[in-house]
Design a protein around this motif. Structure first.
Motif, short mmCIF file in Angstrom:
data_model
loop_
_atom_site.label_atom_id
_atom_site.label_comp_id
_atom_site.label_asym_id
_atom_site.label_seq_id
_atom_site.Cartn_x
_atom_site.Cartn_y
_atom_site.Cartn_z
N ASP A 1 0.94 -1.19 0.09
CA ASP A 1 -0.05 0.08 -0.15
C ASP A 1 0.96 1.16 0.00
OD1 ASP A 1 -2.83 1.04 0.41
OD2 ASP A 1 -1.76 2.27 1.88
N VAL A 2 1.95 1.21 0.76
CA VAL A 2 2.90 2.36 0.97
C VAL A 2 3.43 2.89 -0.36
CG1 VAL A 2 5.28 2.62 1.86
CG2 VAL A 2 3.34 2.22 3.41
N ILE A 3 3.83 1.92 -1.34
CA ILE A 3 4.21 2.26 -2.52
C ILE A 3 3.64 2.99 -3.55
CG2 ILE A 3 4.38 0.14 -3.61
CD1 ILE A 3 7.13 2.85 -3.99
N ARG A 4 2.20 2.65 -3.55
CA ARG A 4 1.16 2.95 -4.31
C ARG A 4 1.09 4.50 -4.55
NH1 ARG A 4 -4.36 3.41 -3.57
NH2 ARG A 4 -3.84 2.66 -1.41
N GLY A 5 1.24 5.13 -5.62
CA GLY A 5 1.29 6.47 -6.01
C GLY A 5 2.65 7.00 -5.91
N ASN A 6 3.71 6.24 -5.25
CA ASN A 6 5.10 6.74 -5.43
C ASN A 6 5.74 6.40 -6.76
OD1 ASN A 6 6.42 7.49 -2.24
ND2 ASN A 6 4.56 6.14 -2.34
N ILE A 7 6.96 7.09 -7.02
CA ILE A 7 7.62 6.53 -8.27
C ILE A 7 8.22 5.25 -8.03
CG2 ILE A 7 7.63 8.88 -9.25
CD1 ILE A 7 10.71 9.13 -8.51
N VAL A 8 8.57 4.44 -8.97
CA VAL A 8 9.37 3.26 -9.18
C VAL A 8 10.64 3.46 -8.44
CG1 VAL A 8 10.32 1.60 -10.27
CG2 VAL A 8 8.23 2.30 -11.20
N ALA A 9 11.31 4.60 -8.76
CA ALA A 9 12.84 4.93 -8.22
C ALA A 9 12.67 4.90 -6.67
CB ALA A 9 13.28 6.03 -8.87
N ASP A 10 11.62 5.17 -5.93
CA ASP A 10 11.47 5.38 -4.67
C ASP A 10 11.30 4.01 -4.01
OD1 ASP A 10 12.24 7.86 -4.33
OD2 ASP A 10 10.11 8.72 -4.05
N PHE A 11 10.86 3.04 -4.65
CA PHE A 11 10.85 1.77 -3.94
C PHE A 11 11.88 1.27 -3.23
CE2 PHE A 11 10.81 -3.14 -3.92
CZ PHE A 11 9.39 -3.05 -2.99
N PRO A 12 12.89 1.25 -3.78
CA PRO A 12 14.08 0.80 -2.90
C PRO A 12 14.03 1.51 -1.37
CG PRO A 12 15.06 0.93 -5.09
CD PRO A 12 13.53 1.74 -5.02
N LEU A 13 13.84 2.95 -1.52
CA LEU A 13 13.88 3.73 -0.19
C LEU A 13 12.87 3.32 0.71
CD1 LEU A 13 15.48 6.41 0.54
CD2 LEU A 13 13.59 7.54 -0.44
N CYS A 14 11.69 2.92 0.08
CA CYS A 14 10.45 2.71 1.03
C CYS A 14 10.87 1.28 1.40
CB CYS A 14 9.33 2.63 0.33
SG CYS A 14 8.58 4.33 -0.63
N ASN A 15 11.18 0.34 0.64
CA ASN A 15 11.53 -1.07 1.20
C ASN A 15 12.46 -1.15 2.15
OD1 ASN A 15 11.32 -3.73 0.84
ND2 ASN A 15 12.94 -4.18 -0.82
N LYS A 16 13.58 -0.35 1.94
CA LYS A 16 14.60 -0.12 2.99
C LYS A 16 14.09 0.48 4.27
CE LYS A 16 18.26 -1.98 4.03
NZ LYS A 16 18.70 -3.35 3.64
N SER A 17 13.09 1.19 4.12
CA SER A 17 12.87 1.80 5.71
C SER A 17 11.80 0.66 6.05
CB SER A 17 11.85 3.26 5.02
OG SER A 17 10.62 2.81 4.58
N PHE A 18 11.17 -0.24 5.36
CA PHE A 18 10.28 -1.27 6.19
C PHE A 18 11.44 -2.35 6.66
CE2 PHE A 18 5.66 -1.49 5.52
CZ PHE A 18 5.41 -0.15 5.34
N ASN A 19 12.46 -2.94 5.70
CA ASN A 19 13.27 -3.65 5.88
C ASN A 19 12.83 -4.95 6.42
OD1 ASN A 19 15.60 -5.17 6.06
ND2 ASN A 19 16.45 -4.34 7.80
N CYS A 20 11.69 -5.44 5.65
CA CYS A 20 11.02 -6.64 6.17
C CYS A 20 11.83 -7.99 5.90
CB CYS A 20 9.88 -6.80 5.43
SG CYS A 20 8.64 -5.71 5.64
#
Lengths: 169, 512
Positions: B486-505
């Motif tokens: 849900d968090v990545i929805r509406g963000n740009i693809v290039a911000d996925f690593p950033l969002c993903n790392k901030s979750f670090n699941c």
């Protein structure tokens, strides 16, 4: 930031001294690789890391290779994003059945000559995950392995010793 | 009239388990549904329940429930009838993946669950339904239909399972409109090793090394949760010093991981300078752990009955010197993060997690706390030594990448204070006690502890000989992974690593 940069110019480096290549690894490689093959590497080693079912412990220590303390890049070791740019695959984990195809395809994408390094106890013999319905008992069950680096997880120093053995002509 | 969890459980069915901590009530279908309907209802006037875990045992499905208003924690279980049980996921989406996992591992059908796809069974195992008494032949390979997105100009980007960096494997299917992500769907299970089955038939001490390797970055947390669950099942009180040593290792693990994460998040926004410095801080913590406890990640140091090693005065001095060094260097790095516009531009407002969703999914750790869900198992359950050390969970409200960085910063600072306190107040004495005989009785135990990533749950059932009949570890990532979609929805693809790392699941902790 300027202060921090300034300080680091005058501070002593945090980088650890270069370890000697692992004798055990040299012996294993000596049996498998001829000198001419290893000479091809020259003084650089491009590595594609593949997690084939590790607990992430090995990845943490492989990451540490890139920090300022172990600084693997000073030896010409670098981690690349694509297997097509790689000389070697560094594989961790016992190789889960769910990752087998992905590992084989990644290996197929590495141009020859190529080397396979099994890092960590799981990759060596399956470790605590041995004889599960869901995984093999190490990388050698799936690919021909040139170098084993044991340890759970192997310390960055142990990883470096193994990789340096691979690069030593 | 009361809607306390314990009262609700009593109304739903009779008390079944004999564990000393959380009660387990065996409930009928109506009671099960009643509880499921209360899940994730926050702020609706009634006392809601958080789903802390959902798993199966032989012939039974269990859910762990927490009630934030009362702090009560308990279990409900329902008998599986004709290979089926009423779906919780049909009423409460966070339960969908756990139920798909139950179906893959046991073959029990969650009646009412719409999603019929396999989850971790990719049709490669030597058997299907591996945890059922009669495992079946391997499932037939079938295409995995990703959820559809329809619209003009949409395209898909498949990523993984082998990713570009040195990280764990998993598959991400992005559907995008230009640069913007319209939908992300995760496919996990690539590192499934059959951990739950491997542990069966082993004694707690034999199974401890497996539990220490569920998720390598949380080895102390999983070992602690497993040990506490076993000790609860065996009704065992361990020496006081062991509690403090365990907490000490837990806080060192939190420090090392938070330092690594903060650096890696900045690195994903190309701020390599901070990454380099936090890498050194992390390394300092790991080297101190090696010196004090003989292992950089402190694997196999927390075991049922106490700890496998003690801390001597030399080790104490090493840790105090470590803290001195960290306290000297950390403030300047935090200041740098906070005052550099280029990194702030990337982390602020990116990957915002809606507080409502954080509560509905009972998201633990920095993911939940950065979106206003203050739950922290150390504070909520005050397990020793946190019964003697008051702790205020670090919280933020914005729910973006920046908020998750700040929660980590505050927690790292808190951990350093905690370590000093532990070193000062740790009682002397033994740090280990032998496990008692099981007394020819089936026993259960559950424990929830706070790892760096969030609350780690472990449930065990021991047979009459004291061997593990069933082990279920639940990583905090189980309820965090779906939120990333849900968090990545509406963000740009290039911000996925950033969002993903901030979750670090965790992949390994999720896949088991």
């Amino acid at each position: 930031m300027r202060t921090l940069l300034f300080q680091s110019i005058f501070a002593a480096p945090v980088t650890a001294r270069a370890p000697a290549p692992s004798a055990q690894a040299l012996e294993e490689l000596g049996r498998k690789l001829d000198k001419s093959a290893r000479r091809l590497l020259g003084r650089s080693l491009a590595i594609r890391e593949v997690d084939a079912g590790s607990c992430n412990g090995c990845e943490l220590e492989i990451h540490a290779l890139e920090n300022a303390v172990y600084d693997a890049s000073r030896f010409g070791i670098r981690f690349v994003a694509s297997p097509r740019h790689a000389d070697a695959l560094l594989v961790t984990g016992p190789v889960t059945h769910n990752m087998k195809v992905a590992l084989e395809r990644t290996f197929a994408a590495v141009p020859a000559p190529r080397w396979v390094i099994a890092a960590g106890q799981c990759a060596v013999d399956g470790c605590v995950f041995r004889d599960s319905y869901a995984n093999a008992n190490g990388v050698a069950d799936v690919l021909d392995v040139d170098l084993h680096i044991p340890g759970c997880p192997p310390s960055p120093a142990a990883l470096l010793e193994g990789l340096l053995a691979l690069m030593q002509n | 009239m009361t809607n306390d969890l314990f009262a609700l459980l009593k109304k739903a069915g009779r008390k079944a388990a004999t564990q000393r901590g959380a009660p387990r009530h065996e409930v009928k279908e109506e009671g099960w549904r009643g509880l499921a309907e209360r899940l994730g209802k926050k702020g609706s006037g009634e006392k809601g329940l958080d789903l802390m875990g959902l798993w199966a045992d032989q012939g039974r499905v269990l859910m762990a429930l927490f009630q934030p208003e009362t702090g009560q924690f308990g279990l409900a279980s329902i008998k599986v009838v004709d290979g089926a049980f009423p779906s919780v996921g049909a009423l409460h989406p966070p339960a969908i993946r756990p139920e798909r996992m139950i179906r893959d591992l046991f073959g029990y059908d969650p009646v009412g669950l719409e999603d019929q796809r396999n989850w971790i069974d990719h049709s490669t195992w030597h058997q299907s339904m591996p945890l059922s008494p009669q495992p079946a032949a391997p499932s037939q390979p079938a295409p995995y239909p990703f959820l559809a997105s329809r619209g003009e100009g949409l395209h898909q980007i498949p990523v993984g399972p082998v990713h570009a960096g040195i990280i764990e494997p998993g598959h991400f299917r992005f559907t995008c409109a230009g640069e913007t992500v319209v939908r992300l769907e995760e496919r996990l299970g690539y590192v499934h090793k059959g951990i739950e089955k491997l542990a069966q038939g082993k004694t707690p001490l034999e199974a401890a090394p497996i539990c220490a390797r569920i998720s390598g970055d949380s080895t102390v947390a999983f070992s602690l949760a497993f040990s506490r669950a076993v000790e609860e099942a065996l009704d065992l009180d361990i020496p006081q010093r062991a509690h403090w040593l365990r907490a000490l290792m837990g806080e060192l693990e939190r420090l090392a991981n938070h330092f690594g994460d903060i650096g890696a998040i900045c690195n994903d926004a190309a701020f390599a300078f901070i990454h380099a410095h936090f890498g050194i801080l992390r390394e300092d913590v790991l080297q101190a752990a090696q010196t004090c406890f003989g292992h950089r990640l402190m694997m196999d140091r927390v075991i049922p009955g106490g700890t496998a090693c003690d801390l001597d005065s030399g080790g104490r001095a090493v840790l105090l010197a470590l803290l001195d060094g960290l306290e000297e260097r950390l403030p300047a790095l935090i200041e740098l993060y906070d005052s550099t516009p280029s990194i702030q531009d990337r982390t602020r407002t990116s990957g915002r997690l809606d507080p409502g969703l954080a509560h509905a999914f009972a998201a633990g750790g920095f993911v939940g706390r950065a979106s206003g869900r203050s739950f922290d198992a150390r504070a909520a359950f005050a397990y020793p030594p946190f019964d003697r050390i008051a702790l205020e969970p670090a919280c933020a409200e914005n729910g973006d990448v920046d908020a998750r960085v700040w929660v980590r910063i505050r927690e790292a600072e808190q951990s350093m204070i905690l370590i000093r306190r532990i070193l000062a107040d740790m009682p002397d004495g033994e740090c280990r006690i032998d496990l008692p005989a099981p007394g020819n009785r089936v026993r259960e135990g559950i424990a929830l502890v706070e790892g760096f990533r969030g609350d780690v749950l472990v449930w065990v059932r021991l047979d009459r000989k004291g061997r593990i009949a069933r082990l279920h570890p639940r990583d905090p990532s189980v309820f965090q992974w779906p939120l990333l979609e849900d968090v990545i929805r509406g963000n740009i693809v290039a911000d996925f690593p950033l969002c993903n790392k901030s979750f670090n699941c965790s992949y390994s902790g999720h896949d088991l």
